[in-house]
Motif scaffolding. Structure first.
Motif, PDB file in Angstrom:
ATOM      1  N   SER A  25      17.545  21.392 -15.794  1.00  0.00           N
ATOM      2  CA  SER A  25      16.644  20.175 -15.302  1.00  0.00           C
ATOM      3  C   SER A  25      17.548  19.058 -15.697  1.00  0.00           C
ATOM      4  O   SER A  25      18.120  18.898 -16.777  1.00  0.00           O
ATOM      5  N   ASN A  26      17.366  18.277 -14.638  1.00  0.00           N
ATOM      6  CA  ASN A  26      17.921  16.824 -14.652  1.00  0.00           C
ATOM      7  C   ASN A  26      17.365  16.070 -15.847  1.00  0.00           C
ATOM      8  O   ASN A  26      17.796  15.034 -16.212  1.00  0.00           O
ATOM      9  N   ASP A  27      16.183  16.536 -16.238  1.00  0.00           N
ATOM     10  CA  ASP A  27      15.256  15.695 -17.116  1.00  0.00           C
ATOM     11  C   ASP A  27      15.764  15.930 -18.584  1.00  0.00           C
ATOM     12  O   ASP A  27      15.254  15.485 -19.491  1.00  0.00           O
ATOM     13  N   ILE A  28      17.015  16.690 -18.780  1.00  0.00           N
ATOM     14  CA  ILE A  28      17.206  17.261 -20.094  1.00  0.00           C
ATOM     15  C   ILE A  28      17.714  15.802 -20.826  1.00  0.00           C
ATOM     16  O   ILE A  28      18.350  14.910 -20.340  1.00  0.00           O
TER      17      ILE A  28
ATOM     18  N   ALA B  37      32.642  14.925 -16.960  1.00  0.00           N
ATOM     19  CA  ALA B  37      31.872  15.064 -15.822  1.00  0.00           C
ATOM     20  C   ALA B  37      30.242  15.056 -15.853  1.00  0.00           C
ATOM     21  O   ALA B  37      29.630  14.264 -15.218  1.00  0.00           O
ATOM     22  N   LEU B  38      29.929  15.630 -17.022  1.00  0.00           N
ATOM     23  CA  LEU B  38      28.451  15.607 -17.235  1.00  0.00           C
ATOM     24  C   LEU B  38      27.916  14.247 -17.829  1.00  0.00           C
ATOM     25  O   LEU B  38      26.692  13.931 -17.590  1.00  0.00           O
ATOM     26  N   GLN B  39      28.776  13.688 -18.251  1.00  0.00           N
ATOM     27  CA  GLN B  39      28.440  12.296 -18.737  1.00  0.00           C
ATOM     28  C   GLN B  39      28.050  11.421 -17.553  1.00  0.00           C
ATOM     29  O   GLN B  39      27.146  10.634 -17.493  1.00  0.00           O
ATOM     30  N   GLU B  40      28.842  11.591 -16.446  1.00  0.00           N
ATOM     31  CA  GLU B  40      28.744  10.686 -15.222  1.00  0.00           C
ATOM     32  C   GLU B  40      27.508  11.466 -14.330  1.00  0.00           C
ATOM     33  O   GLU B  40      26.782  10.603 -13.702  1.00  0.00           O
ATOM     34  N   TYR B  41      27.396  12.733 -14.603  1.00  0.00           N
ATOM     35  CA  TYR B  41      26.299  13.373 -13.704  1.00  0.00           C
ATOM     36  C   TYR B  41      24.932  13.148 -14.256  1.00  0.00           C
ATOM     37  O   TYR B  41      23.845  13.118 -13.615  1.00  0.00           O
ATOM     38  N   LEU B  42      24.829  13.023 -15.656  1.00  0.00           N
ATOM     39  CA  LEU B  42      23.620  12.723 -16.317  1.00  0.00           C
ATOM     40  C   LEU B  42      23.515  11.570 -17.167  1.00  0.00           C
ATOM     41  O   LEU B  42      23.617  11.481 -18.576  1.00  0.00           O
ATOM     42  N   PRO B  43      23.704  10.356 -16.250  1.00  0.00           N
ATOM     43  CA  PRO B  43      23.637   9.035 -17.218  1.00  0.00           C
ATOM     44  C   PRO B  43      22.507   8.567 -18.263  1.00  0.00           C
ATOM     45  O   PRO B  43      22.925   7.981 -18.757  1.00  0.00           O
ATOM     46  N   ASN B  44      21.484   9.245 -17.785  1.00  0.00           N
ATOM     47  CA  ASN B  44      20.462   9.017 -18.886  1.00  0.00           C
ATOM     48  C   ASN B  44      20.379   9.878 -20.089  1.00  0.00           C
ATOM     49  O   ASN B  44      19.578   9.860 -21.043  1.00  0.00           O
ATOM     50  N   ALA B  45      21.082  10.960 -19.998  1.00  0.00           N
ATOM     51  CA  ALA B  45      20.976  12.210 -21.110  1.00  0.00           C
ATOM     52  C   ALA B  45      22.056  11.571 -22.161  1.00  0.00           C
ATOM     53  O   ALA B  45      22.932  10.944 -21.957  1.00  0.00           O
TER      54      ALA B  45
ATOM     55  N   GLY C 209      21.500  23.091 -10.066  1.00  0.00           N
ATOM     56  CA  GLY C 209      20.906  23.460  -9.078  1.00  0.00           C
ATOM     57  C   GLY C 209      20.819  22.788  -7.593  1.00  0.00           C
ATOM     58  O   GLY C 209      20.182  23.076  -6.785  1.00  0.00           O
ATOM     59  N   GLU C 210      21.824  22.042  -7.582  1.00  0.00           N
ATOM     60  CA  GLU C 210      22.090  21.027  -6.421  1.00  0.00           C
ATOM     61  C   GLU C 210      22.897  22.056  -5.382  1.00  0.00           C
ATOM     62  O   GLU C 210      22.751  22.301  -4.119  1.00  0.00           O
ATOM     63  N   ILE C 211      23.548  22.942  -5.951  1.00  0.00           N
ATOM     64  CA  ILE C 211      24.117  24.210  -5.309  1.00  0.00           C
ATOM     65  C   ILE C 211      24.051  25.475  -6.123  1.00  0.00           C
ATOM     66  O   ILE C 211      23.940  25.395  -7.304  1.00  0.00           O
ATOM     67  N   SER C 212      23.240  26.541  -5.515  1.00  0.00           N
ATOM     68  CA  SER C 212      23.228  27.617  -6.058  1.00  0.00           C
ATOM     69  C   SER C 212      24.596  28.546  -6.198  1.00  0.00           C
ATOM     70  O   SER C 212      25.445  28.437  -5.313  1.00  0.00           O
ATOM     71  N   PRO C 213      24.655  29.201  -7.420  1.00  0.00           N
ATOM     72  CA  PRO C 213      25.938  30.036  -7.451  1.00  0.00           C
ATOM     73  C   PRO C 213      25.956  31.078  -6.430  1.00  0.00           C
ATOM     74  O   PRO C 213      25.059  31.769  -6.052  1.00  0.00           O
ATOM     75  N   SER C 214      27.225  31.426  -6.134  1.00  0.00           N
ATOM     76  CA  SER C 214      27.505  32.439  -5.011  1.00  0.00           C
ATOM     77  C   SER C 214      28.533  33.288  -5.223  1.00  0.00           C
ATOM     78  O   SER C 214      28.964  34.420  -4.364  1.00  0.00           O
ATOM     79  N   GLY C 215      29.396  33.194  -6.252  1.00  0.00           N
ATOM     80  CA  GLY C 215      30.607  33.918  -6.397  1.00  0.00           C
ATOM     81  C   GLY C 215      30.291  35.421  -6.934  1.00  0.00           C
ATOM     82  O   GLY C 215      29.007  35.472  -7.470  1.00  0.00           O
TER      83      GLY C 215
END
Length: 809
Positions: free
Chosen positions: A395-398, A479-487, A605-611
């Motif tokens: 969840s993006n709310d983490i 990358a995660l720091q940028e992706y989740l700026p509020n976490a 979850g922005e993209i589902s894994p498919s490999g």
């Protein structure tokens, strides 16, 4: 070019054959030898070419490490202008580099490694990637790629598994054909010569040791290990092949007429030129000891069918003139090799345009569109192995997330063995070790360990250099720091890539204990030499997590926190504790320069894994070899079958079943298969088998399913695999969406070698199996071949054509 008269070989209106004939008629013996030899220089300064190659050179290895692309262009430009303007005949060189995950030079893009590319099961993406590589190589002046690696890899102890497309010949054939088509292009005068390697059987060496003996029967060699080469020759017009370092049936392949001429040219129909792997010809003297001198080695190799010696003249030298004069070697044999090289140079248009083009190159570098493609390939390669309790997507709310382990904040972890960052790592580590390159620049890396198993970490200096070279790349932490700026995103290493306890474990455990979600990065490091756990010449007696990483993982597990395991490596995850205890596990491989950005989108979850896995994953080294296409009566597929003493587990102390099956891969959604229809079940060999079915997304996320088509020969005159991959297709579906999938199979794809070693399709029943892995079959039917018939091996089917809602997949 010295000499004023216009030579006929420079007249591009003439045929290639006429131009080659004219040029050959003017060449001295020494000039011919120059065309089948190579130069590699690794120096800080561009060398004086008149000193190194006064009469010219046919091939140049581009391994110069430079701070910018301008220096690389200057090297190539000065080299070619010297050859064209200062040598008697003005023959330009063919400059080569590695390219399986991107052209290996400064500022070129680096894509996910080959094993990650195979996990996408997406030939269109690979062809598009190869086209990008083609343009960057073309404008920098490099016209030959020492790629792709089409070895069938069935022993993960072998460090070069990371460079391959996995264990299956059909998947490898499709991937190789796509790569070669993309990099050679529709017009070779604007293309790059692809070099498929290593011919053949290189991926199944004894003991998993690089360059050892191939334990492979002639039948398996031709049916399995030669199949991707045959497909590349037939479908993609492959122009170059590199020999295997290994020996087979008592013969070093570099000196085997049976392999390089009788099979490669006679049976497979190859017409391009064959190059030696670096120093492979030397191995005829040491360690194989089948030639007493390098002159004898050169004679044996060129008579066997080797056309070019890399990386410098040793066996293919001017000394061969004595052998010709004494009747020990025919001049026609040398002329044949020279003719093959010159033919390719004319086909490439090298005589018209041998020079790099810096302005055009600049237009191909640092493009947003290439970054987007790179990210797309990485996202498609991530393979979700397990997702208990629907832990993913996150969840993006983490509020608090902990990134733990050796790859959490390590830019080097994004890149595989054959990539420019790995070259930087190797060369800079050599400097730190005090090792110097041999003149004029041979890459010989002595792995000198203070103790057995020592693996040194990538130094901060090297990571800083890589980050500078790839400013758009980010570690997962950044990358995660940028992706989740509020976490609150915290990071701790806790353990090294080699599994050594480096201090900081308590800090890592504390940060993990305070987090809502833990991302635990595990796995080794790809490269060369003492800094790596997997790569060329970096083989291992274990396929487990390196060192004490399992011990570290157990401590994280004991915190009872929601934990996602992210496995970065060239080998797949073979650890039973991790596989059985953690709820969510993702195979990340080496995802390339945009890998961290892609991983963030998949995790949330922005993209589902498919490999899906391009290989079978063993529980432990004791199960090896383990692969899905085992012959009937062998391996895990035979456990419990007819016999006097039957052990349904396979082993007395363990199961023979693998940890993960070939083709396995999960999604955030679910898929339903239905309505299998086979147009005609009674067929002749010249017919086409057409079958179709529907796939529906029945879950709550968009997703891409990799549908896999297998077949099994029910009864045959020879022992056949339990099942074989026939084809595959990526099917992207929105929530509740349904699509129709159609496969067209050429029945010659069922062919095998009979007792007389002739390609045949035998009459009888064949099972048609459709599913999401070799172990998860959703639909099945059968077809009946009415008559046995011999087929042409060169043009037999290699993989089925796929269509989605009527459009080619």
């Amino acid at each position: 070019m010295k000499g004023a008269a216009m030579e006929r070989y420079r007249d591009k209106t003439l045929s290639t054959e006429e131009r080659v004939d004219d040029l050959m008629n003017q060449m001295t013996f020494e000039e011919k030898i120059d065309q089948i030899t190579c130069l590699v220089t690794i120096t800080d300064e561009i060398p004086d070419f008149s000193e190194y190659i006064p009469g010219g050179i046919g091939h140049v290895g581009a391994f110069t490490v430079a701070d910018n692309v301008e220096t690389i262009v200057e090297y190539a430009d000065r080299l070619q202008r010297y050859l064209v303007n200062e040598t008697r005949l003005g023959i330009p060189a063919l400059i080569h580099c590695e390219a399986s995950a991107g052209a290996q030079f400064t500022e070129a893009n680096v894509f996910p490694s080959a094993i990650a590319q195979a996990s996408t099961f997406d030939v269109k993406l690979i062809r598009e990637m190869a086209d990008v590589i083609r343009k960057q190589m073309y404008y920098v002046g490099f016209r030959q790629a020492l790629s792709p690696v089409v070895d069938i890899s069935r022993d993960p102890r072998w460090g070069r598994i990371t460079e391959t497309y996995g264990e299956d010949a059909a998947l490898t054939s499709a991937m190789a054909s796509a790569f070669i088509s993309g990099i050679q292009g529709s017009n070779l005068s604007e293309g790059i010569l692809a070099t498929a390697k290593h011919f053949a059987g290189h991926g199944v060496t004894e003991g998993g040791l690089n360059m050892g003996r191939n334990i492979v029967s002639e039948r398996d060699m031709l049916e399995i290990h030669c199949k991707p080469f045959q497909c590349a020759i037939t479908e993609a017009g492959l122009e170059s092949v590199m020999n295997s370092y290994c020996s087979v049936n008592g013969e070093p392949i570099v000196g085997s007429k049976k392999m390089l001429t009788d099979i490669l040219r006679g049976e497979l129909g190859f017409t391009g030129f064959v190059v030696s792997d670096y120093l492979a010809l030397d191995r005829l003297v040491d360690p194989f000891a089948v030639s007493e001198t390098f002159e004898e080695a050169g004679i044996r190799a060129i008579q066997a069918g080797l056309d070019v010696e890399y990386p410098r003249p040793k066996g293919f030298s001017y000394n061969l003139k004595n052998a010709v004069n004494e009747g020990r070697l025919l001049l026609d044999t040398i002329d044949q090799a020279v003719r093959r090289v010159l033919t390719e140079k004319f086909k490439l248009g090298l005589f018209e345009n041998p020079f790099p083009n810096l302005p055009k190159l600049k237009e191909c570098l640092h493009l947003k569109s290439t970054d987007q493609l790179n990210e797309k390939i990485a996202a498609a390669s991530f393979t979700l192995l397990k997702n208990e309790n629907d832990l993913l997507p996150l969840s993006n709310d983490i509020k608090r997330i902990a990134i733990i382990g050796p790859h959490a904040d390590n830019i080097r972890s994004l890149f595989g063995t054959f990539s420019y960052p790995a070259v930087l790592d190797m060369t800079m580590t050599r400097e730190e070790d005090g090792q110097e390159f041999e003149e004029p620049g041979l890459i010989v890396y002595d792995i000198e360990q203070k103790y057995k198993g020592e693996i040194r970490e990538v130094s901060p200096r090297i990571n800083k250099k890589i980050q500078k070279e790839f400013p758009n790349s980010k570690t997962l932490y950044k990358a995660l720091q940028e992706y989740l700026p509020n976490a609150e995103v915290k990071c701790a290493k806790g353990i090294s890539c080699s599994g050594e306890e480096i201090g900081g474990e308590n800090e890592a455990l504390r940060i993990a204990a305070e987090a809502d979600i833990v991302l635990l990065t595990l796995g080794g490091k790809n490269g060369w030499g003492i800094t790596s756990t997997v790569g060329e010449g970096v083989d291992s007696t274990t396929i487990d997590l390196p060192g004490k990483q399992e011990k570290f993982a157990r401590k994280i597990y004991d915190l009872h926190k929601k934990t996602v395991v992210l496995h970065y490596d060239g080998r797949p995850l073979s650890n039973e504790f991790v596989a059985s205890h953690f709820d969510a596990i993702m195979e990340v491989w080496q995802p390339g320069e945009m890998g961290s950005q892609a991983l963030c989108k998949v995790l949330f979850g922005e993209i589902s894994p498919s490999g899906h896995l391009p290989l079978t994953v063993a529980k432990n080294v004791g199960q090896l070899p383990v692969y899905y296409g085992l012959p009937r009566g062998s391996g895990y597929v035979s456990a419990g079958h007819t016999g006097m003493i039957r052990n349904r587990n396979g082993y007395i102390n363990d199961t023979a079943e693998p940890l993960y099956y070939f083709g396995h891969g999960l999604s955030y959604t679910t898929f339903e298969y239905e309505n299998l229809r086979v147009e005609e079940k009674n067929i002749h060999v010249e017919d086409t088998i057409k079958l179709s079915f529907t796939v529906q997304n029945t879950g709550e996320f968009e997703g891409t399913e990799i549908v896999q088509l297998y077949f099994a020969d029910r009864v045959a005159s020879m022992v056949r695999p339990t099942m074989e991959l026939a084809g595959f297709a990526r099917v992207r579906l929105e929530k509740k969406e349904k699509k129709n999938v159609t496969f067209e199979i050429n029945p010659s794809q069922f062919a095998f070698l009979d007792e007389n070693m002739k390609w045949i399709v035998e009459k009888g029943e064949f099972d048609i199996l459709i599913g999401s892995s070799c172990n998860k079959i959703m639909l099945q039917s059968k077809v009946n071949v009415l008559e046995s018939e011999q087929v042409e091996g060169r043009t037999r089917g290699f993989y089925a054509k796929a269509y989605i809602d009527g459009r080619e997949a």
